[in-house]
Design an enzyme around this catalytic site. Structure first.
Site, PDB file in Angstrom:
ATOM      1  CG  HIS A  28      -0.452  -0.384   2.360  1.00 25.06           C
ATOM      2  ND1 HIS A  28      -0.496  -1.380   3.292  1.00 25.06           N
ATOM      3  CD2 HIS A  28       0.397   0.786   3.423  1.00 25.06           C
ATOM      4  CE1 HIS A  28       0.050  -1.376   4.527  1.00 25.06           C
ATOM      5  NE2 HIS A  28       0.667  -0.143   4.352  1.00 25.06           N
ATOM      6  NE  ARG A  32       1.534  12.375   7.453  1.00 28.70           N
ATOM      7  CZ  ARG A  32       2.500  12.176   7.251  1.00 28.70           C
ATOM      8  NH1 ARG A  32       2.926  12.470   5.894  1.00 28.70           N
ATOM      9  NH2 ARG A  32       3.261  11.292   7.787  1.00 28.70           N
ATOM     10  CD  GLU A  79      -1.945   2.956   6.427  1.00 26.67           C
ATOM     11  OE1 GLU A  79      -2.002   3.540   7.738  1.00 26.67           O
ATOM     12  OE2 GLU A  79      -1.328   1.966   5.934  1.00 26.67           O
ATOM     13  CG  HIS A  97       0.947  10.337 -11.511  1.00 26.70           C
ATOM     14  ND1 HIS A  97       1.854  11.019 -12.495  1.00 26.70           N
ATOM     15  CD2 HIS A  97       1.036   9.145 -11.942  1.00 26.70           C
ATOM     16  CE1 HIS A  97       2.192  10.063 -13.554  1.00 26.70           C
ATOM     17  NE2 HIS A  97       1.703   8.759 -12.763  1.00 26.70           N
ATOM     18  CD  GLU A 145      -0.553   8.552 -16.553  1.00 26.13           C
ATOM     19  OE1 GLU A 145      -0.424   8.071 -17.813  1.00 26.13           O
ATOM     20  OE2 GLU A 145       0.266   8.082 -15.838  1.00 26.13           O
ATOM     21  CD  GLN A 158       2.302   4.913 -13.557  1.00 24.25           C
ATOM     22  OE1 GLN A 158       1.965   6.203 -13.605  1.00 24.25           O
ATOM     23  NE2 GLN A 158       2.302   4.295 -14.677  1.00 24.25           N
ATOM     24  NE  ARG A 162       7.238  15.565 -11.123  1.00 18.69           N
ATOM     25  CZ  ARG A 162       5.919  15.814 -10.790  1.00 18.69           C
ATOM     26  NH1 ARG A 162       6.017  15.790  -9.283  1.00 18.69           N
ATOM     27  NH2 ARG A 162       5.185  15.901 -11.468  1.00 18.69           N
ATOM     28  CD  GLU A 209       5.638   7.181 -14.801  1.00 20.12           C
ATOM     29  OE1 GLU A 209       5.969   8.424 -14.875  1.00 20.12           O
ATOM     30  OE2 GLU A 209       4.860   6.295 -14.951  1.00 20.12           O
ATOM     31  CD  GLN A 227       4.956   5.068   5.648  1.00 19.13           C
ATOM     32  OE1 GLN A 227       5.416   6.035   6.215  1.00 19.13           O
ATOM     33  NE2 GLN A 227       4.225   4.155   6.486  1.00 19.13           N
ATOM     34  N   PRO A 259       9.222  -5.583  15.965  1.00 22.43           N
ATOM     35  CG  PRO A 259       8.808  -6.939  17.715  1.00 22.43           C
ATOM     36  CD  PRO A 259      10.006  -6.446  16.862  1.00 22.43           C
ATOM     37  CB  VAL A 279       7.216   0.674   5.781  1.00 21.80           C
ATOM     38  CG1 VAL A 279       7.141  -0.247   6.860  1.00 21.80           C
ATOM     39  CG2 VAL A 279       7.360   2.215   6.221  1.00 21.80           C
TER      40      VAL A 279
END
Length: 291
Positions: A28, A32, A79, A97, A145, A158, A162, A209, A227, A259, A279
């Site tokens: 995922h 925010r 998420e 994007h 996109e 995707q 950058r 990408e 992330q 953990p 992560v």
């Protein structure tokens, strides 16, 4: 090379082989948003995603929701995180994007328009090619996109970021994460180059990408995009690999493997040479978390 150097190089070479043997998948992307219910409504009604789960953590003053086109056990999802009282974020100049593959770009774009989304590029062929694409923005200003494909097992297909040095980034993601370079695109007339990386072919999986704009070596990160999470069979071995690669190419481990308190899911996290965060999540623990 001395005998001592040869001995230390041998374990390093063995460790670096681990990502090629590991069972990895993009799980995922975390980012925010300023109004969780508003974004859920837009993603389900305009983009056709499903709300997979939602949780509220009042003691830490945030809520989050997972949305996608299929179950988390087998599909890449988003998420969304809402921090109590924060209604807007800076996306920055580095994040590019997300992308959604659909059999009918025009139809999806009209759904977005009807639900109040911002269409920033009308459906049409990509410059210099035949692929039909469009670009839209969600209520928080994140760009999606829309790509026309007859069928795909992974519609959320995707994530574009950058980077300041494309060759360095390709090497980093190949070595640290075992991603395969699927293709590169050079567009000198538009002053950018692209690298497409993934764990399977482009029409079968979610890909990363990476875009390099000529002469631009640094971007602002903002505070909106967080992330990507990737599954691994062993966060400890994976962290060893990342540690070696960051010494060679840059970046740093930001959380040592182990953990998460209270959840017991084992993770490790790191920054790439451009400061983008990944992560790594233990595969078995992730499945237990879903149950």
């Amino acid at each position: 090379m001395s005998e001592a150097e040869a001995k230390s190089a041998a374990p390093s070479a063995e460790i670096l082989e681990w990502p090629k043997k590991d069972n990895r998948r993009l799980l995922h992307a975390v980012y925010r948003v300023g109004d969780l219910d508003r974004t859920i409504k837009f993603y389900t009604e305009a983009l056709g995603m499903k709300l997979l789960r939602k949780r509220d953590i009042p003691e830490e003053k945030y809520s989050n929701a997972f949305l996608g086109f299929g179950p988390e056990e087998s599909h890449f999802v988003v998420e969304l995180t809402y921090n109590y009282g924060v209604s807007s974020y800076d996306i920055g100049t580095g994040f590019g994007h997300f992308a959604i593959a659909t059999p009918d770009v025009k139809k999806l774009v009209e759904e977005v328009r009807a639900k109040g989304g911002n269409v920033t590029r009308e459906p049409g062929p990509v410059k210099g090619g035949n692929s039909i694409i469009a670009f839209v923005k969600d209520p928080d200003g994140y760009t999606f996109e829309i790509i026309q494909r007859p069928s795909t097992p992974e519609p959320l297909c995707q994530v574009m970021l950058r980077v300041g040095d494309l060759e360095r980034s390709i090497k980093f993601y190949e070595k640290a994460l075992g991603l395969k370079l699927l293709r590169t695109i050079e567009r000198p007339e538009y002053k950018y180059n692209i690298a497409i990386l993934g764990y399977a072919e482009e029409d079968q999986t979610t890909i990363l990408e990476l875009t390099y704009n000529y002469g631009v070596t640094e971007y602002t990160k903002g505070n909106a995009y967080a992330q990507i999470a990737i599954g691994t069979d062993d966060v400890y071995k994976s962290a060893e690999v990342v540690n070696l690669v960051t010494q060679e190419l840059g970046g740093k481990i930001t959380r040592q493997p182990g953990p998460i308190p209270g959840l017991n899911t084992k993770i490790t996290s790191f920054l790439d040479p451009d400061g983008w965060k990944t992560v790594l999540v233990d595969n078995e623990d992730f499945l237990k978390e879903l149950q």
